[in-house]
Design an enzyme around this catalytic site. Structure first.
Site, mmCIF file in Angstrom:
data_model
loop_
_atom_site.group_PDB
_atom_site.id
_atom_site.type_symbol
_atom_site.label_atom_id
_atom_site.label_comp_id
_atom_site.label_asym_id
_atom_site.label_seq_id
_atom_site.Cartn_x
_atom_site.Cartn_y
_atom_site.Cartn_z
ATOM 1 N N HIS A 1 -4.726 -3.417 6.698
ATOM 2 C CA HIS A 1 -4.564 -3.997 5.459
ATOM 3 C C HIS A 1 -6.055 -3.719 4.339
ATOM 4 O O HIS A 1 -5.760 -5.302 4.222
ATOM 5 C CB HIS A 1 -3.301 -5.122 4.906
ATOM 6 C CG HIS A 1 -3.653 -5.542 3.961
ATOM 7 N ND1 HIS A 1 -3.478 -4.221 2.691
ATOM 8 C CD2 HIS A 1 -3.427 -6.253 3.087
ATOM 9 C CE1 HIS A 1 -3.113 -5.110 1.331
ATOM 10 N NE2 HIS A 1 -3.522 -6.072 1.438
ATOM 11 N N ASP B 1 0.769 -1.042 -0.009
ATOM 12 C CA ASP B 1 -0.274 0.349 0.368
ATOM 13 C C ASP B 1 0.502 1.305 0.369
ATOM 14 O O ASP B 1 1.178 2.244 -0.567
ATOM 15 C CB ASP B 1 -0.896 0.245 1.096
ATOM 16 C CG ASP B 1 -1.479 -1.121 1.507
ATOM 17 O OD1 ASP B 1 -2.265 -1.553 0.365
ATOM 18 O OD2 ASP B 1 -1.503 -1.695 2.544
HETATM 19 P P1 NDP Z 1 -1.277 -16.211 -3.681
HETATM 20 O O1 NDP Z 1 0.648 -16.209 -3.539
HETATM 21 O O2 NDP Z 1 -1.750 -14.852 -4.617
HETATM 22 O O3 NDP Z 1 -2.007 -15.002 -2.101
HETATM 23 C C1 NDP Z 1 -1.171 -15.418 -0.776
HETATM 24 C C2 NDP Z 1 -2.228 -14.419 -0.235
HETATM 25 O O4 NDP Z 1 -1.128 -13.564 -0.204
HETATM 26 C C3 NDP Z 1 -3.324 -14.303 -0.361
HETATM 27 O O5 NDP Z 1 -3.782 -14.703 1.284
HETATM 28 C C4 NDP Z 1 -3.630 -12.911 -0.260
HETATM 29 O O6 NDP Z 1 -4.598 -12.482 -0.152
HETATM 30 C C5 NDP Z 1 -2.237 -12.362 0.118
HETATM 31 N N1 NDP Z 1 -1.804 -10.966 -0.085
HETATM 32 C C6 NDP Z 1 -2.001 -9.998 0.247
HETATM 33 N N2 NDP Z 1 -1.694 -9.166 -0.381
HETATM 34 C C7 NDP Z 1 -2.108 -9.330 -1.552
HETATM 35 C C8 NDP Z 1 -1.651 -8.939 -2.257
HETATM 36 N N3 NDP Z 1 -1.234 -6.836 -2.995
HETATM 37 N N4 NDP Z 1 -1.924 -9.229 -4.097
HETATM 38 C C9 NDP Z 1 -2.462 -10.517 -3.961
HETATM 39 N N5 NDP Z 1 -2.117 -11.192 -3.189
HETATM 40 C C10 NDP Z 1 -1.647 -10.743 -1.605
HETATM 41 O O7 NDP Z 1 -2.437 -16.667 -3.380
HETATM 42 P P2 NDP Z 1 -2.487 -18.421 -4.441
HETATM 43 O O8 NDP Z 1 -3.597 -19.118 -4.179
HETATM 44 O O9 NDP Z 1 -1.833 -18.843 -5.412
HETATM 45 O O10 NDP Z 1 -0.936 -19.204 -3.426
HETATM 46 C C11 NDP Z 1 -0.992 -19.227 -1.713
HETATM 47 C C12 NDP Z 1 -0.437 -20.692 -0.905
HETATM 48 O O11 NDP Z 1 -0.748 -21.341 -0.126
HETATM 49 C C13 NDP Z 1 -1.243 -21.883 -2.670
HETATM 50 O O12 NDP Z 1 -0.617 -22.417 -2.946
HETATM 51 C C14 NDP Z 1 -1.540 -23.130 -1.250
HETATM 52 O O13 NDP Z 1 -0.893 -23.861 -1.252
HETATM 53 C C15 NDP Z 1 -0.697 -22.157 -0.029
HETATM 54 N N6 NDP Z 1 -1.600 -22.352 1.237
HETATM 55 C C16 NDP Z 1 -0.563 -22.934 2.272
HETATM 56 C C17 NDP Z 1 -0.991 -23.261 3.509
HETATM 57 C C18 NDP Z 1 0.218 -23.704 4.319
HETATM 58 O O14 NDP Z 1 1.646 -23.005 4.654
HETATM 59 N N7 NDP Z 1 -0.198 -23.978 5.632
HETATM 60 C C19 NDP Z 1 -2.419 -22.521 4.422
HETATM 61 C C20 NDP Z 1 -3.080 -22.141 3.359
HETATM 62 C C21 NDP Z 1 -3.267 -21.713 1.693
HETATM 63 P P3 NDP Z 1 -6.005 -12.071 -0.822
HETATM 64 O O15 NDP Z 1 -6.780 -13.201 -0.765
HETATM 65 O O16 NDP Z 1 -6.995 -11.414 0.222
HETATM 66 O O17 NDP Z 1 -5.742 -11.313 -2.130
#
Ligand code: NDP
Length: 325
Positions: free
Chosen positions: A187, A159
């Site tokens: 945020h 931001d």
């Molecule tokens: P991303 O990598 O795109 O995003 C991950 C997180 O970052 C989301 O919560 C997203 O929030 C947040 N975020 C914060 N700021 C931003 C921003 N400016 N722009 C975009 N995202 C932002 O998500 P993916 O779905 O590609 O990947 C998530 C991964 O996490 C998956 O591989 C999943 O398997 C994994 N995962 C792992 C866990 C663990 O290690 N225990 C638990 C849960 C999931 P928002 O959704 O609000 O955009």
């Protein structure tokens, strides 16, 4: 030769993880002289994808990358961790109630907090990126009572960077001509990017802009809703810029800066209730940060800060009500 720093990235196989890991391994997080061990935490179904990313990391032959661990076990991932980047979270899906979202994230950030409490290095620094980031950071912190509470932070640096870029464009100046930008609060859409303390030369940014309507009706909403605009344009959410901001946040925390924005546990400064994780202007040195004090907050800024902080208090009360903290 220095001992490698252990950096854990959760959600490592996701979009942000993919943009983040290569920059950590190439030295942009901690500097060109600091070797790193990467720990990739993923949920079980995403382990294979994480392995693919690790293969690519191998193929870069990064001189600073000393090892990669891939695991679905939080204990293993956080054992000895120095820098924890909590990116993986449960995204809000259509029709999902806020309580369900918070509950799902409680199920992620509670065990991660516990694992950090059990195994992290004494100097651990935690940055939460996964949304709702401020409240997820609070959940993890509350389950890590042996870790100094100020080590849990959440990201508002994207931001902050967005605000710099929008303002630079408006004024026709370079981003480096702007000092003392601040994001206050959550945020989320209620965040407050503050132009009354930002400086351009010897003027405040608000004076330099001299257009309260632009500030209120254009600048603030553009910064706050930039994520949605990127999804609309790209067909996918911002990932490289989010990863870049995570790098900036930790880099400045470790290496120092005169002024940036970080969401950190409030000590009550500026009327923000103690304990909630809210964004403030901070300076960093020697690996720690402090809130920049003594800024005068006018009525407009007060209202904006209070509105965002009220949302954080509500989120805290909601996770308390759900027994997550
Ligand atoms: P991303 O990598 O795109 O995003 C991950 C997180 O970052 C989301 O919560 C997203 O929030 C947040 N975020 C914060 N700021 C931003 C921003 N400016 N722009 C975009 N995202 C932002 O998500 P993916 O779905 O590609 O990947 C998530 C991964 O996490 C998956 O591989 C999943 O398997 C994994 N995962 C792992 C866990 C663990 O290690 N225990 C638990 C849960 C999931 P928002 O959704 O609000 O955009």
């Amino acid at each position: 030769t220095r001992t490698p720093v252990n950096v854990t990235v959760t959600g490592a196989a996701g979009q942000i993880g993919y943009a983040l890991l290569f920059r950590i391994a190439s030295g942009h997080l901690l500097g060109p002289d600091t070797p790193v061990n990467l720990r990739l935490l993923e949920i079980t179904p995403a382990l294979k994808a994480a392995e693919g990313t690790a293969m690519e990391l191998d193929d870069c032959a990064f001189p600073l990358l000393k090892g990669i661990t891939i695991t679905d076990d939080a204990k293993t991932a956080f054992d000895g961790v120095n820098v924890a980047l909590l990116v993986g979270a449960r995204p809000r899906t259509k029709g999902m109630e806020r309580g369900d979202l918070l509950e799902a994230n409680g199920g992620i950030f509670k065990p991660q907090g516990e694992a950090i409490n059990a195994g992290a290095a004494d100097d651990v620094k935690v940055l939460v990126v996964g949304n709702p980031a401020n409240t997820n950071a609070l959940i993890a912190q509350q389950h890590a009572p042996d870790v100094p509470r100020e080590r849990f932070t959440a990201m508002t640096r994207l931001d902050h960077n967005r605000a710099l870029s929008q303002l630079a464009k408006k004024l026709g100046v370079a981003v480096t001509d702007i000092q003392n930008m601040t994001i206050w609060g959550n945020h989320s859409a209620t965040q407050y990017p503050d132009l009354f303390h930002a400086k351009v030369g010897d003027k405040t940014a608000a004076e330099a802009v001299n257009d309260q309507a632009w500030l209120e009706n254009d600048f603030i909403p553009t910064v706050a809703k930039r994520g949605a605009a990127i999804i609309e344009a790209r067909g996918a959410s911002s990932a490289a810029s989010a990863a870049n901001a995570a790098i900036d946040h930790v880099h400045d925390w470790v290496n120092g800066t005169d002024w940036t924005s970080m969401a950190i546990p409030s000590d009550g400064s500026y009327g923000v209730p103690e304990g909630i994780i809210s964004s403030f202007p901070v300076k960093c040195s020697g690996g720690s940060y402090e809130i920049i004090q003594g800024l005068e907050i006018d009525e407009f800024s007060r209202g904006r800060i209070d509105a965002s902080v009220a949302e954080l208090v509500e989120e805290r009360d909601a996770v308390k009500g759900l027994g997550l903290i």
